[in-house]
Enzyme design. Structure first.
Site, PDB file in Angstrom:
ATOM      1  CG  LEU A 129      -1.750   1.165   1.462  1.00 45.75           C
ATOM      2  CD1 LEU A 129      -2.737   1.461   0.095  1.00 45.75           C
ATOM      3  CD2 LEU A 129      -2.449   1.092   2.754  1.00 45.75           C
ATOM      4  CB  THR A 130       3.587   2.266   2.490  1.00 43.91           C
ATOM      5  OG1 THR A 130       2.689   2.343   3.574  1.00 43.91           O
ATOM      6  CG2 THR A 130       4.107   3.861   2.652  1.00 43.91           C
ATOM      7  N   GLY A 135       1.317   7.427   2.231  1.00 43.16           N
ATOM      8  CA  GLY A 135       1.379   6.575   3.112  1.00 43.16           C
ATOM      9  C   GLY A 135       0.096   6.526   3.833  1.00 43.16           C
ATOM     10  CB  ILE A 161       6.357  -4.160   1.201  1.00 48.23           C
ATOM     11  CG1 ILE A 161       6.076  -2.785   0.432  1.00 48.23           C
ATOM     12  CG2 ILE A 161       5.201  -5.214   1.139  1.00 48.23           C
ATOM     13  CD1 ILE A 161       4.838  -2.044   0.870  1.00 48.23           C
ATOM     14  CB  THR A 162       6.321  -6.321   6.905  1.00 52.03           C
ATOM     15  OG1 THR A 162       6.476  -5.077   7.344  1.00 52.03           O
ATOM     16  CG2 THR A 162       6.640  -7.431   7.814  1.00 52.03           C
ATOM     17  NE  ARG A 275      23.160  -2.451  38.999  1.00 49.70           N
ATOM     18  CZ  ARG A 275      24.141  -2.378  39.242  1.00 49.70           C
ATOM     19  NH1 ARG A 275      24.933  -3.208  39.881  1.00 49.70           N
ATOM     20  NH2 ARG A 275      24.976  -1.199  38.895  1.00 49.70           N
ATOM     21  N   GLY A 347      23.305   1.741  32.864  1.00 54.37           N
ATOM     22  CA  GLY A 347      24.021   1.622  31.710  1.00 54.37           C
ATOM     23  C   GLY A 347      23.954   0.191  30.872  1.00 54.37           C
ATOM     24  CD  GLU A 370      -0.719  -2.764  10.424  1.00 58.19           C
ATOM     25  OE1 GLU A 370      -2.035  -2.684  10.632  1.00 58.19           O
ATOM     26  OE2 GLU A 370      -0.306  -3.728  10.582  1.00 58.19           O
ATOM     27  CD  GLU A 374       1.707  12.499  14.518  1.00 60.33           C
ATOM     28  OE1 GLU A 374       2.357  12.870  15.964  1.00 60.33           O
ATOM     29  OE2 GLU A 374       1.615  11.442  14.112  1.00 60.33           O
TER      30      GLU A 374
END
Length: 387
Positions: A129-130, A135, A161-162, A275, A347, A370, A374
């Site tokens: 799609l993108t 996008g 694309i994954t 720790r 650290g 996806e 915003e």
């Protein structure tokens, strides 16, 4: 520590949760660091998930699926993402973005051809799609498909694309402009493009900030021809069909993000208890214990929002706004928990060998992919009556 999952789960759902959690801890976690460092795709992990039937969870048995639902998929995604987001996104994209468009929009012939191998996890599919200029604004798609001599000729490009370039990837679905209205509005349609199609090129993988073991590529189409029957769904319905895919995908991404937030919490609790500084565990410091309490609160809120959206999806109720709320809350929970976990580890949290460092790098994309934060706010605001 309690898993904190909804007590309303059925016995079968709890069994699935426990099975995937055990697999994640026993099989995924031990190899995650190596695959992250090497930027290598975890084929052995994918094969294990395939044997468990995870790729077929929300699909009917007639297509090789498990006959479960998106709710069960979300349970599996959360447990995997606790230890490795790359593995979780591989499953999410394979199911929600790869196979689901075929199941939702495909012809019976297309379902019979592709779904058995996709639900079995022996093959993967990408979701195109993108684009560089399209996008969140999918209507700005530049890729075109022209009908010529009984074939569709596709020209253009897709990005991010994954699952598009693995050794077991067999096809991608892509959107393309197939015409324009008198007013100039683009007509978008979707197509199945098998790997090996002349003119279809999978470019080298991206060098990403995170999700190093997830397969992600740009795609290029230069006169790529596919048969007329490779049109996915009705002509002109590509945008509507893919929007449905994204709405469902936001619920799955919310589950993944919830798992990431849970993983950061679990790692931080264990570290805070062991720790030692100035002769006592750092967890005995109220600031640390209060930080962990906030992390737990974020996980709980994200989980409730996610499974509320998932239940509405499965019940066939409107869920678009709930999906955006879940995606918003859970992605921010993952990023906030990753930040707090890294601070608790000090650290050590800056060292990639620790899972919290990987979560810190991985979680940012959850606020972008996806649908950005915003975009989710825009969807929610529209529900409140604001344009």
């Amino acid at each position: 520590m309690s898993l904190g999952l909804d007590p309303g789960f059925t016995d079968e759902q709890r069994q699935l949760r426990d099975m995937v959690r055990d697999f994640a801890d026993r099989v995924v976690a031990p190899v995650s660091y190596r695959h992250d460092v090497e930027h290598s795709f975890p084929y052995e992990v994918v094969a294990g998930m395939a044997e468990m039937g995870l790729f077929g969870l929300p699909f009917p048995e007639e297509y090789g699926g498990q006959g479960a639902s998106y709710l069960e998929l979300c349970i599996a995604l959360e447990e995997l993402a606790r230890v490795d987001q790359s593995v979780a996104i591989t499953l999410e994209a394979a199911v929600g973005l790869g196979a689901m468009p075929i199941y939702r929009s495909g012809s019976e012939a297309q379902k019979q051809q592709w779904l058995p191998m996709l639900t079995a996890g022996t093959a993967l599919a990408g979701f195109g799609l993108t684009e560089p200029e399209a996008g969140s604004d999918a209507a700005a798609t530049k890729t075109t498909a022209t009908f010529d001599g009984g074939e569709w000729v596709i020209n253009g490009s897709k990005q991010f694309i994954t699952n598009s370039g693995t050794d077991i990837t067999r096809m991608v679905t892509v959107t393309a402009v197939t015409g324009r209205s008198e007013a100039g509005k683009a007509e978008l349609s979707a197509f199945i493009v098998p790997n090996g199609t002349p003119g279809f090129t999978v470019a080298p993988a991206y060098d990403k900030v995170g999700w190093h073991a997830s397969d992600t590529h740009p795609l290029y189409f230069d006169g790529a021809r596919v048969p007329e029957e490779n049109l996915l769904g009705r002509r002109g319905r590509g945008f509507a069909n893919f929007i449905q895919t994204l709405d469902e995908g936001r619920v799955a991404i919310a589950a993944l993000a919830t798992g990431a937030a849970q993983g950061c919490l679990e790692e931080s609790v264990a570290y805070a208890k062991t720790r030692m500084v100035f002769g006592r565990s750092i967890g005995s410091n109220q600031h640390i214990s209060f930080t962990l309490a906030r992390m737990q609160s974020r996980v709980h809120s994200a989980r409730l929002a996610t499974f509320d959206a998932a239940r509405k999806l499965v019940a066939g109720l409107p869920f678009k706004t709930e999906a955006s709320i879940a995606k918003l809350i859970s992605s921010e929970a993952a990023m906030d928990n990753a930040r707090d976990a890294t601070q608790i580890f000090g650290g050590n949290g800056f060292m990639n060998e620790y899972p919290v460092a990987r979560h810190y790098r991985d979680s940012k994309i959850l606020e972008i992919g996806e649908g950005t934060t915003e975009v989710q706010l825009m969807v929610i605001a529209r529900e409140l009556g604001f344009a």
